[in-house]
Design an enzyme around this catalytic site. Structure first.
Site, short mmCIF file in Angstrom:
data_model
loop_
_atom_site.label_atom_id
_atom_site.label_comp_id
_atom_site.label_asym_id
_atom_site.label_seq_id
_atom_site.Cartn_x
_atom_site.Cartn_y
_atom_site.Cartn_z
N GLU A 129 0.82 -1.21 0.00
CA GLU A 129 0.00 0.00 0.00
C GLU A 129 0.86 1.26 0.00
OE1 GLU A 129 -3.03 0.00 -0.62
OE2 GLU A 129 -3.92 -1.88 0.07
N ARG B 152 0.57 3.83 -3.19
CA ARG B 152 -0.07 5.11 -2.88
C ARG B 152 0.95 6.23 -2.71
NH1 ARG B 152 -5.74 3.82 0.09
NH2 ARG B 152 -5.76 1.57 -0.16
N GLU C 265 -12.42 0.18 -10.11
CA GLU C 265 -12.03 -0.80 -11.13
C GLU C 265 -12.99 -0.83 -12.33
OE1 GLU C 265 -10.05 -1.61 -7.41
OE2 GLU C 265 -12.21 -1.54 -7.85
N THR D 231 -1.31 0.63 -10.40
CA THR D 231 -2.58 0.08 -9.92
C THR D 231 -3.36 1.06 -9.06
OG1 THR D 231 -3.57 -1.95 -9.00
CG2 THR D 231 -1.71 -0.98 -7.78
N ASP E 258 -4.88 -9.74 -7.84
CA ASP E 258 -5.23 -8.91 -9.00
C ASP E 258 -4.06 -8.20 -9.70
OD1 ASP E 258 -4.94 -7.38 -6.70
OD2 ASP E 258 -6.90 -6.46 -6.81
#
Length: 573
Positions: A179, A183, A478, A565, A314
């Protein structure tokens, strides 16, 4: 219109009416005179005051380092449709883009007022929370969106706050490596790529030095958490049952950091993860795919028995074609192409399925991604859709265009349109987090069977749905991500109308007094119950994708940028 602040309605209506009239009369709208941009003070990098990770001891150093591939970039196939002058840039489209921008500004203003420098705004109670170390996740995540939306004054204020963050101070003993990478590091790198502000790159390097230490393990595979004291003492180990997407989804960020700094160590770190993926791809219980959880400590994929392209796995798959682009087709990129082609062959055969729906529900073919379990008694397929797996449409579209696989382009379109269809199916106008469908095989004839529907379906839900097992909507991006990519790939202007319907459903269902919130149940017929949560991806991804689909196609062209992503664009070099 009622979903926007009252003070904005009158001016917006006037603007829309004026622009629409000019458009209908085929008059050209004059451009305002070009004025020099106001001078802004340069950003000043503020070093963190605590531990300097660039001087930390490496307990498991490696030599020689795998060098970042260099040399001229290969001529890759175009991803975007050749729009020419045919993209619809009329008054309606511009009004929609402004409305998305207004939703962003409304959310951003509340974040500034009630949660400044905290990770997230609580949009119902006007509070804040810090699930990501207290390092202003929403602020850093939103930097590039501020830039794209031409909110430059806000961008520079936020960017200075970002380069002032002290990454050596947190109440936590460590951070979530994945994360923080997607981010914070991704947010800083993309803000630098867009603005060219050196202080942002300096801050990204400082953070990158810290995150690099997560790879200092006996086998150079990182763990799920970067625990600071363990890193300082040299006792870190990779996990034995970690999400497969976690260590494998930092390649774009570390590669871009290596490209910008010339430091091979960042590329070396993630290239070792790539090598493990390549050598293990045929060793799992479903050869060609990797299980959703992997023993990275032993570098074994044999024990995992769950296979999906949704949660936990994913972005492992998402990054395969994107890394090919990031490397510009240079040395090392062929490995990613090979893994993508093999994995998608298996995904197409064993993971994708067609929902059983009535012909009137959709003219276009639809596909969803389910989950495959491997038990001692044999395989078991669960036709459970996930909002998270809606990214797959965009992945197939990118891979299909890059590698010249027409079938993948068609598959990507079917996946993207299925998620748009699922939004429209529910009374709130948004799709649930998890749901099961009456299904057919991936390529089987799928005529509506009333008896099968009566046996399996839930009559309280739209036709085709067995359940909404997790009926929440978490402000996820998404679905619009894949619709956006489908638009950029095909040029089909009707997709903008699909996106607008999705946006209206989200606005109607998630609005609070202060911003927009996750909701508990998308099947609600009336007022929705809010969860008091607005993750940073709302500003970094969801609203960005809505803004981009209503923007001219050359704004963050997919032929110029690779989006990570978290929807952070990195320049293709």
């Amino acid at each position: 219109m009622a979903v926007f602040r009252r003070s904005r309605i009158a001016p917006l209506l006037a603007l829309v009416a004026t622009l629409f009239l000019l458009y209908e009369l085929d008059f050209s709208v004059p451009h305002p005179p070009v004025r020099p941009a106001p001078a802004r003070p340069a950003l000043h990098f503020t070093p963190s005051t605590g531990f300097n990770w660039s001087t930390a001891e490496l307990f498991f150093p490696v030599k020689p380092l795998t060098p970042l591939p260099k040399g001229p970039r290969k001529q890759l196939p175009k991803i975007q449709h050749n729009f020419g002058k045919h993209a619809r840039n009329d008054a309606v489209t511009e009004a929609r883009r402004l409305m998305v921008r207004d939703a962003f500004v409304r959310s951003w203003e509340s974040y500034k007022t009630f949660a400044w420098l905290q990770d997230e705004l609580k949009p119902v109670s006007a509070g804040s929370k810090n699930p990501f170390g207290g390092w202003a996740a929403t602020l850093v995540d939103a930097l590039d969106t501020l830039w794209m939306m031409d909110l430059k004054d806000e961008f520079y204020k936020a960017a200075q706050a970002a380069v002032d963050i002290d990454f050596s101070k947190t109440e936590e003993s460590g951070v979530n490596l994945f994360e923080t990478t997607i981010r914070h590091l991704g947010g800083l790198l993309s803000a630098y790529d867009l603005s060219g502000e050196p202080a942002l790159l300096a801050k990204a390097v400082e953070l990158g030095e810290m995150l690099y230490m997560a790879f200092d393990t006996p086998n150079r595979m990182p763990g799920f958490w970067l625990t600071f004291e363990n890193a300082k003492q040299g006792i870190q180990k990779a996990g034995t049952y970690d999400p497969s997407a976690a260590p494998t989804s930092m390649s774009l960020e570390f590669t871009r950091l290596a490209q910008l700094t010339g430091e091979d160590k960042y590329y070396d770190a993630i290239d070792r993860v790539r090598a493990f993926l390549e050598t293990s791809q045929e060793e799992s219980l479903v050869p060609g795919m990797w299980p959703s959880q992997i023993n990275f400590a032993d570098q074994s994929v044999r024990n995992g028995n769950t296979f999906t392209i949704g949660a936990l796995a994913d972005s492992l798959y998402e990054y395969l074609p994107k890394m090919f682009v990031m490397l510009g087709g240079r040395e090392g990129s062929k490995s990613y192409e090979k893994m993508y082609r093999r994995a998608m062959d298996v995904v197409s055969e064993r993971i994708l399925f067609r929902p059983m729906i009535k012909r009137s529900q959709s003219e276009a073919p639809l596909l969803f991604a389910g989950t495959l379990w491997i038990h001692e008694a044999g395989p078991s397929f669960v036709p459970e859709g996930q909002h998270l797996s809606c990214f797959a449409g965009g992945m197939f579209l990118l891979g299909g265009k890059l590698f010249g696989i027409a079938e993948h382009v068609a598959t990507g379109e079917a996946l993207a349109r299925a998620c748009g269809w699922a939004y429209a199916a529910f009374p709130t106008g948004v799709m649930p987090e998890l749901f099961n469908l009456v299904h057919c095989g991936p390529r089987d004839d799928c005529a509506w069977d009333e008896a099968r529907w009566a046996e399996k379906g839930d009559p309280r839900l739209p036709w085709g749905f067995i359940n909404a097992r997790d009926p929440r909507y978490l402000l996820r991006p998404e679905a619009i991500e894949s619709i956006f990519i489908l638009y950029r790939v095909t040029g089909d202007e009707k997709l903008r109308d699909v996106a607008w319907d999705m946006f209206q459903g989200i606005m109607k269902s998630t609005k609070t007094e202060y911003a927009y919130s996750a909701i508990k149940d998308v099947t609600a017929q009336g007022e929705t119950i809010k969860e008091d949560s607005m993750e940073s991806f709302w500003l970094a991804e969801t609203l960005k994708y809505f803004y981009l689909i209503f923007s001219p196609p050359d704004v963050i062209s997919l032929d110029d940028y690779v989006l990570n992503t978290e929807a952070h664009p990195f320049k293709r070099t």
